[in-house]
Design a protein around this motif. Structure first.
Motif, short mmCIF file in Angstrom:
data_model
loop_
_atom_site.label_atom_id
_atom_site.label_comp_id
_atom_site.label_asym_id
_atom_site.label_seq_id
_atom_site.Cartn_x
_atom_site.Cartn_y
_atom_site.Cartn_z
N LEU A 1 -9.87 -66.26 -55.44
CA LEU A 1 -9.98 -67.31 -56.44
C LEU A 1 -9.56 -66.73 -57.78
CD1 LEU A 1 -13.58 -68.47 -55.49
CD2 LEU A 1 -11.48 -69.68 -54.91
N GLU A 2 -8.95 -67.56 -58.62
CA GLU A 2 -8.69 -67.10 -59.97
C GLU A 2 -9.63 -67.82 -60.91
OE1 GLU A 2 -4.71 -67.64 -61.54
OE2 GLU A 2 -5.29 -66.85 -63.51
N ALA A 3 -10.32 -67.05 -61.75
CA ALA A 3 -11.23 -67.66 -62.71
C ALA A 3 -10.45 -68.05 -63.95
CB ALA A 3 -12.33 -66.67 -63.08
N VAL B 1 -9.88 -62.12 -62.63
CA VAL B 1 -10.04 -62.57 -64.01
C VAL B 1 -8.75 -62.26 -64.77
CG1 VAL B 1 -12.51 -62.21 -64.05
CG2 VAL B 1 -11.00 -60.36 -64.72
N ASN B 2 -8.50 -63.02 -65.81
CA ASN B 2 -7.33 -62.76 -66.66
C ASN B 2 -7.74 -61.86 -67.81
OD1 ASN B 2 -5.05 -64.66 -65.70
ND2 ASN B 2 -6.92 -65.90 -65.64
N LEU B 3 -7.00 -60.79 -67.99
CA LEU B 3 -7.28 -59.92 -69.13
C LEU B 3 -6.21 -60.15 -70.18
CD1 LEU B 3 -8.31 -56.52 -67.54
CD2 LEU B 3 -9.73 -58.42 -68.24
N VAL C 1 -7.85 -58.22 -61.28
CA VAL C 1 -7.51 -58.54 -62.67
C VAL C 1 -6.07 -59.01 -62.73
CG1 VAL C 1 -9.14 -56.91 -63.67
CG2 VAL C 1 -6.80 -56.20 -63.25
N GLU C 2 -5.78 -59.89 -63.68
CA GLU C 2 -4.41 -60.35 -63.87
C GLU C 2 -3.99 -60.07 -65.31
OE1 GLU C 2 -3.88 -64.41 -62.68
OE2 GLU C 2 -4.61 -64.01 -60.64
N LEU C 3 -2.78 -59.56 -65.45
CA LEU C 3 -2.27 -59.27 -66.79
C LEU C 3 -0.84 -59.75 -66.84
CD1 LEU C 3 -2.84 -55.55 -66.34
CD2 LEU C 3 -4.09 -56.80 -68.04
N LEU D 1 0.24 -58.82 -61.62
CA LEU D 1 1.08 -59.00 -62.81
C LEU D 1 1.40 -60.48 -62.91
CD1 LEU D 1 2.42 -57.46 -65.03
CD2 LEU D 1 4.43 -57.23 -63.60
N ASP D 2 0.90 -61.10 -63.97
CA ASP D 2 0.96 -62.56 -64.13
C ASP D 2 2.29 -63.00 -64.74
OD1 ASP D 2 -0.16 -65.01 -63.93
OD2 ASP D 2 -1.91 -64.55 -65.15
N ASP D 3 2.66 -64.23 -64.50
CA ASP D 3 3.81 -64.88 -65.16
C ASP D 3 5.09 -64.07 -65.04
OD1 ASP D 3 1.81 -66.53 -65.94
OD2 ASP D 3 1.84 -66.00 -68.06
N ILE E 1 2.54 -59.25 -57.53
CA ILE E 1 3.34 -59.83 -58.61
C ILE E 1 3.26 -61.34 -58.50
CG2 ILE E 1 5.72 -60.15 -59.36
CD1 ILE E 1 6.12 -57.20 -58.57
N LYS E 2 2.87 -61.99 -59.59
CA LYS E 2 2.74 -63.45 -59.56
C LYS E 2 3.99 -64.06 -60.20
CE LYS E 2 -1.25 -65.43 -60.11
NZ LYS E 2 -2.57 -65.90 -60.67
N ILE E 3 4.73 -64.80 -59.39
CA ILE E 3 5.95 -65.43 -59.92
C ILE E 3 5.54 -66.63 -60.78
CG2 ILE E 3 8.14 -66.52 -59.36
CD1 ILE E 3 8.10 -65.15 -56.73
CA CA Z 1 -3.56 -65.67 -64.33
#
Ligand code: CA
Ligand code: C2E
Ligand code: CA
Length: 675
Positions: free
Chosen positions: A459-461, A517-519, A549-551, A579-581, A600-602
């Motif tokens: 899950l992403e918060a 979580v997003n940092l 964690v997502e950055l 790695l976000d975005d 890696i998040k596209i």
């Molecule tokens: Ca994110």
């Protein structure tokens, strides 16, 4: 003999020479010998005089033809060489010509060193290093040593193959011998750095390989220091990263430039604008941002066809390009919109004149589908840094001005100042200060899905703010405010705590799921987030792999050094790092390999465009292939349609996230759904 031997007979001189020393005549008879020379055969040096040197030291009846003394006699020059005695000893023999004052060769001074032990040690060392050498030979990585800033030591086969020369040819040669002059200078510069600083450096060097092809080689130079901390030699390893770089460049050009016009795209423009704004502040200069909209593009598309529409866009791009100054930038920022960045323009009047020139040039006759056409456009513009000093606000201002321009007679308008927007931001920022204490924040969770099985893997918060008067405020609006005011660190710490408590309570109910979580970049500025994460995991008795964690890339790049350390720690604990975005920012893949990133998040923008837009599809495809190549997993964001799911599966994407499987929602509704 008619030359003076007296200097050699002075004991200080003969003692100063380590090893055997003798003076011979041209027949090789000993004319003088030092003490060591006598001791080596157990005799008084006096007793050796007049005897043949080869008899005394080598026990031979005839001179040894390989002995370097022969060369000195033949040429009258200095020669040295190694000679082995019948009992297996190895001597290094150096021969210096002795001449009369008139220059005539009269004899030879011979200095002999017993190097038997040295050679033995060398042989055993060689055996030892043969094993290591075997290892070095079996790897595809090029490995070589440098003995100083411009000289090769030994090299492995991969390096020799790259140079297209045999190892013997490369070894102990100067750089210039193997590389072109330019290449050698580049290499030498890097080498000087390592030798001076004694620190490891990593460089990328374009070098010609054996077939004369230019290849990009990533080289890591590691110095080996001696006991005094001085560089003794440098170990270098090189990997050919040409293909990787090409793929990166492809991703780069796909992400930075608009395919139709070849002009920078919106993201790239924002980047350039950001740089221009910082420059303007530093040098106290001004600039203008102009947003231009082509009128009636849609009706051209509808009536004359898409081809004609594309031609119109391309021609408008060319005309703007022709009109602006060389130092200005034009970008295509959306279907029918272009932006111009003009630095050094101080007044609204000058910006207006530039805009009018562009409009006039664009309005010239154009043939579209064999018809005459007169393009029309409108321009809104604003100035920086007076108007605003961040790219997003500048674009917003230009956009507002553009709406006015469309209604105005001459189709151009300057931004007049948005008091309302500025004041909203100001008040929101004030209210944010008490939001944490007033418990106005809330976390929503969005499922992440394994594309193969369709099952939830995590899950992403995502944070939500319910403002007492304004209602729900989007994170896109308040996160930047938190970042700017430095409050983000405490909010993100709150998020980590809240998520861990939630995970604990889910676990107690038997719902084993992980959450990320997003940092923000600010969190990477110091180590405090590490402490928060570790203590919170412990307090809630959670294994580290329950948390991710997502950055974003931009955040990482801004704090590269510190971030890589923090990522290493988190990843060592077992926390998954995403790695976000990806695709929106630098999209440089080479650093990914060195960072502890697992997923890696596209970015959702590319997923959204994937089915209609060939570029987006290529980009998604390339990112997946490259990520897998680097051993990373891939998650596609913003999946809203089944067709996208299907396509992503075909492309080998691992995970997905998006409205198709669920919107971000409060934890209680999620739990119900899972049951
Ligand atoms: Ca994110
Ligand atoms: P993000 O990390 O890229 O989060 C994904 C965003 O995409 C979320 O927006 C989510 O609601 C949205 N989304 C998910 N699926 C879909 C879909 O299928 N279609 C579309 N169109 N959108 C989808 P949200 O919640 O508005 O968050 C925006 C950004 O705010 C996040 O982007 C993240 O960068 C930041 N953010 C959110 N929560 C936090 C937080 O706790 N801390 C920090 N530092 N940043 C946060
Ligand atoms: Ca994202």
């Amino acid at each position: 003999m008619d030359f003076d031997l007296s200097p050699f007979q002075q004991s200080d001189l003969s003692d100063a020479v380590t090893g055997l020393m003798a003076v011979l005549d041209l027949e090789l008879r000993i004319q003088w010998a030092n003490r060591a020379a006598g001791e080596s055969v157990g005799e008084d040096p006096e007793n050796l005089l007049g005897r043949y040197c080869y008899q005394v030291w080598l026990g031979r009846d005839t001179p040894c033809e390989q002995c370097p003394v022969q060369s000195t006699i033949r040429t009258g020059m200095y020669h040295k060489g190694e000679v082995e005695s019948p009992d297996g000893k190895v001597f290094l023999i150096k021969n210096y010509p002795l001449r009369t004052p008139e220059g005539e060769l009269k004899g030879i001074t011979e200095v002999t060193l017993d190097i038997t032990e040295y050679r033995r040690a060398e042989v055993s060392l060689r055996r030892q290093s043969e094993k290591q050498a075997l290892l070095l030979e079996s790897v595809p990585t090029q490995i070589w040593y440098l003995t100083d800033v411009e000289t090769y030591g030994t090299v492995n086969q991969a390096r020799a193959d790259f140079c297209g020369l045999s190892r013997e040819v490369v070894e102990y040669k100067k750089l210039w011998y193997i590389l072109s002059e330019d290449e050698a200078w580049v290499c030498r510069d890097g080498n000087i750095l390592v030798f001076q600083s004694g620190e490891l450096i990593c460089t990328e060097e374009w070098l010609h390989n054996a077939s004369g092809e230019q290849r990009l080689v990533e080289i890591i130079k590691t110095p080996k220091l001696d006991a005094n901390g001085k560089v003794e030699y440098v170990v270098c390893s090189g990997s050919d990263i040409t293909e990787r770089k090409r793929a990166e460049e492809r991703v780069y050009s796909l992400t930075k430039f608009d395919n139709l016009t070849g002009l920078p795209n919106r993201e790239f423009f924002l980047e350039l604008l950001g740089q221009a704004v910082s420059r303007s502040k530093r040098f106290d200069e001004c600039g203008a941002v102009l947003l231009m909209n082509i009128e009636r593009l849609k009706s051209v598309n509808d009536t004359l066809g898409e081809q004609a529409g594309n031609e119109l866009i391309r021609e408008v791009g060319r005309r703007i390009w022709d009109t602006i100054r060389e130092q200005d930038t034009v970008a295509r920022v959306s279907g029918d919109e272009f932006m111009i960045l003009a630095e050094g323009i101080e007044t609204g009047e000058k910006a207006r004149r530039l805009g009018l020139r562009v409009l006039e040039r664009i309005g010239g006759e154009l043939e579209l589908s064999h018809r005459q056409f007169y393009p029309e456009a409108s321009i809104g513009f604003t100035l920086f840094p007076h108007g605003a000093s961040d790219p997003d606000s500048l674009i917003k201002q230009a956009d507002m001005a553009l709406s006015g321009a469309k209604k105005s007679a001459n189709r151009i308008q300057q931004f007049a100042g948005d008091e309302e927007g500025i004041s909203r931001e100001f008040h929101l920022e004030q209210d944010l200060k008490s939001a944490l204490a007033n418990e106005e924040f809330q976390l929503f969770y969005q499922p992440q899905i394994d594309l193969q099985s369709g099952k939830i893997v995590g899950l992403e918060a995502l944070i939500r703010w319910s403002h007492p008067q304004r209602g729900l405020v989007s994170p896109g609006e308040f996160i930047p405010l938190l970042e700017r005011s430095g409050m983000i660190a405490s909010v993100d710490a709150w998020v980590v705590r809240k998520v861990c408590e939630q995970l604990r309570s889910w676990r107690d109910e038997g719902f084993l799921v992980r959450a990320s979580v997003n940092l923000s970049a600010r969190d990477l500025g110091n180590d405090s987030i590490i402490g928060v994460i570790s203590s919170t995991l412990e307090e809630n008795r959670l294994p580290a792999d329950a948390l991710g964690v997502e950055l974003t890339e931009t955040e990482l790049m801004e704090n590269m050094d510190r971030a890589s350390g923090i990522l290493r720690t988190l990843s060592d604990w077992g926390i998954r790092v995403a790695l976000d975005d990806f695709g929106k920012g630098y999209s440089c893949l080479s650093y990914l390999q060195r960072l502890d990133i697992h997923v890696i998040k596209i970015d959702k923008e590319f997923v959204a465009g994937m089915l209609e837009n060939a570029d987006s599809l290529t980009l998604v495809q390339t990112i997946i292939a490259m990520a897998h190549n680097l051993g990373k997993e891939v998650l596609a964001e913003g999946v809203e349609q089944r067709e996208q799911w299907q396509k992503l599966l075909e492309l080998g994407c691992d995970y997905g996230q998006g409205f198709l499987w669920g919107r971000p929602q409060p934890p209680d509704t999620l739990k119900v759904q899972e049951e």
